[in-house]
Enzyme design. Sequence first.
Site, short mmCIF file in Angstrom:
data_model
loop_
_atom_site.label_atom_id
_atom_site.label_comp_id
_atom_site.label_asym_id
_atom_site.label_seq_id
_atom_site.Cartn_x
_atom_site.Cartn_y
_atom_site.Cartn_z
N GLY A 1 2.65 -1.00 4.35
CA GLY A 1 2.82 0.40 3.98
C GLY A 1 4.28 0.73 3.80
O GLY A 1 4.89 0.46 2.76
N GLY A 2 4.88 1.27 4.84
CA GLY A 2 6.26 1.78 4.80
C GLY A 2 7.25 0.87 4.10
O GLY A 2 8.02 1.31 3.23
N SER B 1 2.99 -2.10 10.46
CA SER B 1 4.43 -2.22 10.75
C SER B 1 4.99 -3.61 10.41
O SER B 1 5.81 -4.15 11.15
CB SER B 1 4.72 -1.86 12.21
OG SER B 1 4.37 -0.50 12.46
N HIS C 1 -9.57 1.55 4.25
CA HIS C 1 -8.34 1.67 5.02
C HIS C 1 -8.59 2.61 6.21
O HIS C 1 -9.35 3.58 6.08
CB HIS C 1 -7.21 2.21 4.14
CG HIS C 1 -5.88 2.14 4.81
ND1 HIS C 1 -5.48 3.08 5.73
CD2 HIS C 1 -4.88 1.22 4.75
CE1 HIS C 1 -4.28 2.74 6.20
NE2 HIS C 1 -3.90 1.61 5.61
N ASN D 1 0.87 -1.17 0.00
CA ASN D 1 0.00 0.00 0.00
C ASN D 1 0.91 1.22 0.00
O ASN D 1 1.47 1.57 1.02
CB ASN D 1 -0.89 -0.04 1.26
CG ASN D 1 -1.69 1.24 1.44
OD1 ASN D 1 -1.78 2.06 0.52
ND2 ASN D 1 -2.26 1.41 2.61
N TRP D 2 1.01 1.84 -1.16
CA TRP D 2 1.97 2.96 -1.29
C TRP D 2 1.43 4.27 -0.72
O TRP D 2 2.13 5.27 -0.68
CB TRP D 2 2.37 3.15 -2.76
CG TRP D 2 3.12 1.99 -3.35
CD1 TRP D 2 3.38 0.77 -2.75
CD2 TRP D 2 3.72 1.91 -4.64
NE1 TRP D 2 4.10 -0.03 -3.59
CE2 TRP D 2 4.32 0.64 -4.77
CE3 TRP D 2 3.81 2.80 -5.72
CZ2 TRP D 2 5.00 0.23 -5.92
CZ3 TRP D 2 4.47 2.39 -6.88
CH2 TRP D 2 5.07 1.13 -6.97
N LYS D 3 0.16 4.26 -0.35
CA LYS D 3 -0.47 5.45 0.25
C LYS D 3 -0.24 6.68 -0.63
O LYS D 3 -0.25 6.57 -1.85
CB LYS D 3 0.05 5.66 1.67
CG LYS D 3 -0.09 4.40 2.52
CD LYS D 3 0.09 4.63 3.99
CE LYS D 3 -0.09 3.33 4.74
NZ LYS D 3 -0.08 3.49 6.18
N GLU E 1 -6.99 4.94 7.39
CA GLU E 1 -6.72 6.36 7.12
C GLU E 1 -7.91 7.00 6.40
O GLU E 1 -8.19 8.18 6.58
CB GLU E 1 -5.42 6.49 6.30
CG GLU E 1 -4.19 6.24 7.19
CD GLU E 1 -3.02 5.61 6.48
OE1 GLU E 1 -2.97 5.60 5.25
OE2 GLU E 1 -2.13 5.09 7.20
N GLY F 1 2.21 2.27 10.81
CA GLY F 1 3.19 3.34 10.68
C GLY F 1 3.87 3.71 12.00
O GLY F 1 4.56 4.73 12.08
N GLU G 1 -5.89 -4.68 10.32
CA GLU G 1 -4.86 -3.68 10.58
C GLU G 1 -5.18 -2.91 11.85
O GLU G 1 -5.94 -1.92 11.81
CB GLU G 1 -4.78 -2.70 9.40
CG GLU G 1 -4.43 -3.34 8.09
CD GLU G 1 -3.75 -2.34 7.15
OE1 GLU G 1 -2.63 -2.61 6.73
OE2 GLU G 1 -4.34 -1.29 6.88
P1 PGA Z 1 2.63 0.29 7.69
O1 PGA Z 1 1.20 0.54 7.01
O2 PGA Z 1 3.16 -1.00 7.13
O3 PGA Z 1 3.46 1.48 7.29
O4 PGA Z 1 2.39 0.21 9.16
C1 PGA Z 1 0.30 -0.50 6.79
C2 PGA Z 1 -0.97 0.01 6.16
O5 PGA Z 1 -1.41 1.12 6.48
O6 PGA Z 1 -1.57 -0.66 5.30
#
Ligand code: PGA
Length: 249
Positions: free
Chosen positions: A234-235, A213, A95, A9-11, A97, A173, A167
Amino acid sequence: MRTPIIAGNWKMFKTNSEARLLVTGLKEKLAAVHDVEVVVCPPFTALASVAELLKDSKIALGAPNLFWEEEGAYTGEVSPVMLRDLGCQYVIIGHSERRQYFGETDQQVNKKVKAALRHQLLPIICVGETLEQREAGETDSLVSSQVEKALTGVGAEQIPKVVIAYEPIWAIGTGRSSTGEDANKVITLIRKTIAQQYQQEIADIVRIQYGGSVKPGNIKELMEKSDIDGALVGGASLKADDFVKLVNY
Ligand code: PGA
């Protein structure tokens, strides 16, 4: 047997040219991948060029969101038809977010899930609790209610196409991942919820990812667990070397 699925997930990261660079590296390094399904979900602005680069690869393309109408006066939204036309196979829905910063509700998540399935897009449906909810002992009731509401009105024949991503919001994050054991407990509960809503045989087919994470250092411990079928990352999906390590867990 459920095929593991690792999705990036590149956000809101990567310009179009940065996205091209990253995906070119991934394509090369993951050319020999097998037994794991790999998905990348770049921002909308990079979908077309990433799709082009992925044409002859095994990496699937996912979008970060969608709107449920096919077309219309909805300035700024992107429809499932547009995503299919670009070659998207997956779409991330709900998601945390989006729920947190853009007020997405369970009802909207449900409409998006149904729209995705109507257009042959496979939804990756995100659910998870905040730290306060976890500490108040509300994780199980919240997560199962999110799953039930996301799937309301979805026919049993569609359920095997659905991917759920558990999640926990406090782990996204933050560098503070859930333990494999804790994540597996909630994921087992999600499977049970689907079994109650549909049937055990159907629930056994659904792939359920963990996200929050996930890094090269903890992927193995997570993937070893009975009910964890992959990761939404994500990251660590923004650097080719890290993401390749995750896929090759
Ligand atoms: P993260 O994000 O791996 O940076 O914690 C995961 C996500 O939001 O899908």
